[in-house]
Design a protein around this motif. Structure first.
Motif, PDB file in Angstrom:
ATOM      1  N   GLY A  90      22.832 -16.842  -0.770  1.00  0.00           N
ATOM      2  CA  GLY A  90      21.880 -15.922  -1.569  1.00  0.00           C
ATOM      3  C   GLY A  90      20.447 -16.368  -1.210  1.00  0.00           C
ATOM      4  O   GLY A  90      20.079 -17.371  -1.562  1.00  0.00           O
ATOM      5  N   ILE A  91      19.577 -15.367  -1.086  1.00  0.00           N
ATOM      6  CA  ILE A  91      18.224 -15.498  -1.189  1.00  0.00           C
ATOM      7  C   ILE A  91      17.204 -14.700  -1.946  1.00  0.00           C
ATOM      8  O   ILE A  91      17.617 -13.346  -1.612  1.00  0.00           O
ATOM      9  N   ALA A  92      16.703 -15.372  -2.845  1.00  0.00           N
ATOM     10  CA  ALA A  92      16.118 -14.479  -3.932  1.00  0.00           C
ATOM     11  C   ALA A  92      14.673 -14.796  -4.043  1.00  0.00           C
ATOM     12  O   ALA A  92      14.155 -15.774  -3.409  1.00  0.00           O
ATOM     13  N   GLY A  93      13.877 -13.925  -4.823  1.00  0.00           N
ATOM     14  CA  GLY A  93      12.344 -14.010  -4.869  1.00  0.00           C
ATOM     15  C   GLY A  93      11.579 -12.932  -4.849  1.00  0.00           C
ATOM     16  O   GLY A  93      12.314 -11.710  -4.708  1.00  0.00           O
ATOM     17  N   SER A  94      10.456 -12.717  -5.235  1.00  0.00           N
ATOM     18  CA  SER A  94       9.632 -11.635  -5.358  1.00  0.00           C
ATOM     19  C   SER A  94       9.372 -10.738  -4.206  1.00  0.00           C
ATOM     20  O   SER A  94       9.685 -11.332  -3.121  1.00  0.00           O
ATOM     21  N   VAL A  95       8.835  -9.653  -4.302  1.00  0.00           N
ATOM     22  CA  VAL A  95       8.458  -8.839  -3.328  1.00  0.00           C
ATOM     23  C   VAL A  95       7.143  -9.601  -2.626  1.00  0.00           C
ATOM     24  O   VAL A  95       6.795 -10.218  -3.352  1.00  0.00           O
ATOM     25  N   ALA A  96       7.075  -9.360  -1.480  1.00  0.00           N
ATOM     26  CA  ALA A  96       5.869  -9.896  -0.558  1.00  0.00           C
ATOM     27  C   ALA A  96       6.033 -11.436  -0.405  1.00  0.00           C
ATOM     28  O   ALA A  96       4.790 -12.109  -0.050  1.00  0.00           O
ATOM     29  N   VAL A  97       7.019 -12.107  -0.948  1.00  0.00           N
ATOM     30  CA  VAL A  97       6.998 -13.823  -1.075  1.00  0.00           C
ATOM     31  C   VAL A  97       7.641 -14.135   0.255  1.00  0.00           C
ATOM     32  O   VAL A  97       7.363 -15.470   0.605  1.00  0.00           O
ATOM     33  N   GLY A  98       8.316 -13.286   1.243  1.00  0.00           N
ATOM     34  CA  GLY A  98       8.795 -13.956   2.480  1.00  0.00           C
ATOM     35  C   GLY A  98      10.196 -13.950   2.553  1.00  0.00           C
ATOM     36  O   GLY A  98      10.777 -14.453   3.318  1.00  0.00           O
ATOM     37  N   LYS A  99      11.108 -13.370   1.672  1.00  0.00           N
ATOM     38  CA  LYS A  99      12.206 -13.279   1.641  1.00  0.00           C
ATOM     39  C   LYS A  99      13.058 -12.899   2.860  1.00  0.00           C
ATOM     40  O   LYS A  99      14.088 -13.264   3.614  1.00  0.00           O
TER      41      LYS A  99
END
Length: 315
Positions: A90-99
């Protein structure tokens, strides 16, 4: 995250992390990285070799250990008919952060290891409710929040994959029209590794007092990565990306955001500021950032959009 003696993580600078490449050759070209990276993401071969190649080496070790455990458990249960199950990242994080960039490059790196594993990538965007449903429920301005996803469908998808079901379908999302593509799907057929990327994939829910099972999406993950950055930096990246899209994708008349292509720069920037302030920043603070401690690996980016520190959960 601030390192402390009680932290469940070990912390490494980008330079220290790069040593874990251990001489592994980088078999991606600059042209391939250019093709895989998202708009406004400065990742290059140096960043791939220093950060992502060691991650792929670490993940490959986890995949091999998982496969060994699966075989041992099958022997223990005497279950010779058991199908293999994919190792889910799983890869998580905010919009525009480079996921998206991270997910695509990791997919290529993992698939090129000597064992040539079959690697698939699915994003949670396709599991959003269609715009018509979001409009009817008054959720269009909550798009990307946990309640805007068909969580039941996500759980069925991941459950089938982990059960070894063949030809599992995932819905498709179009960023151009900003909606789920009706009737379209991709088929995932027993991969060795599945990368599942999205804003809220590490989201937990309240646990009922009666002790009944409440499955979380992350229950199906074998490894979780969170991409982190200071909110001020993410905001700046989001605004920069919006303004670049205004001059590119938004000019396509099919684009949901086509109306923003013809307005003045000052007005467009004000709209982007509003979208960040009222939607994306709220989602980050309320739903995304609180899931960071649930990750096995945290990539902390600096103002340059490059990873400056890596936090690895202790075994």
């Amino acid at each position: 995250m601030v390192p402390s003696r009680f932290s469940p993580y070990r912390f490494f600078s980008a330079e220290e992390w790069g040593h874990f490449r251990a001489g592994q050759p980088l078999n991606l070209s600059e042209a391939e990285v250019e093709r895989l990276r998202s708009l406004n993401d400065p990742v290059d071969l140096g960043e791939v070799g220093r950060i992502l190649l060691p991650i792929s080496r670490l993940l490959s070790a986890h995949v091999e250990a998982s496969q060994l455990l699966f075989r041992q458990r099958r022997r223990f249960l005497g279950d010779g008919a058991a199908e293999k199950t994919p190792f889910v990242i799983g890869i998580a994080g905010s919009v525009a952060v480079g996921k998206s960039t991270t997910a695509r490059i990791l997919k290529e790196l993992l698939a090129r290891w000597p064992s040539s594993p079959k690697v698939d990538l699915v994003t949670t965007d396709g599991f959003l409710y269609p715009n018509a449903v979001l409009e009817a429920e008054g959720l269009m301005r909550r798009k990307g929040f946990p309640e805007s996803y068909d969580v039941g469908r996500i759980l069925r998808f991941l459950s089938d994959l982990k059960a070894g079901v063949r030809h599992v379908e995932a819905p498709v999302y179009s960023h151009l029209v900003y909606d789920v593509v009706k009737g379209a799907s991709v088929t995932v057929d027993q991969p060795d590794i599945l990368i599942f990327e999205g804003l809220n994939v590490l989201q937990a829910r309240d646990i009922p007092p009666d002790g009944k099972a409440v499955p979380f999406v992350s229950d199906f993950f074998d490894y979780a990565i969170y991409i982190d950055a200071e909110e001020a930096d993410i905001r700046r990246w989001y605004l920069d990306r919006f303004m670049r899209l205004r001059d590119t994708a938004f000019r396509d008349q099919r684009s949901f955001f086509h109306r923003y292509a013809s307005i003045g720069e000052e007005e467009a920037l004000a709209i982007a500021e509003g979208l960040w302030r009222d939607i994306n920043a709220v989602n980050l603070r309320e739903n995304i950032l609180p899931t960071r401690p649930r990750a096995d690996l945290i990539l902390a980016k600096g103002p340059s959009h490059r990873v400056e520190r890596v936090a690895l959960r202790k075994l």
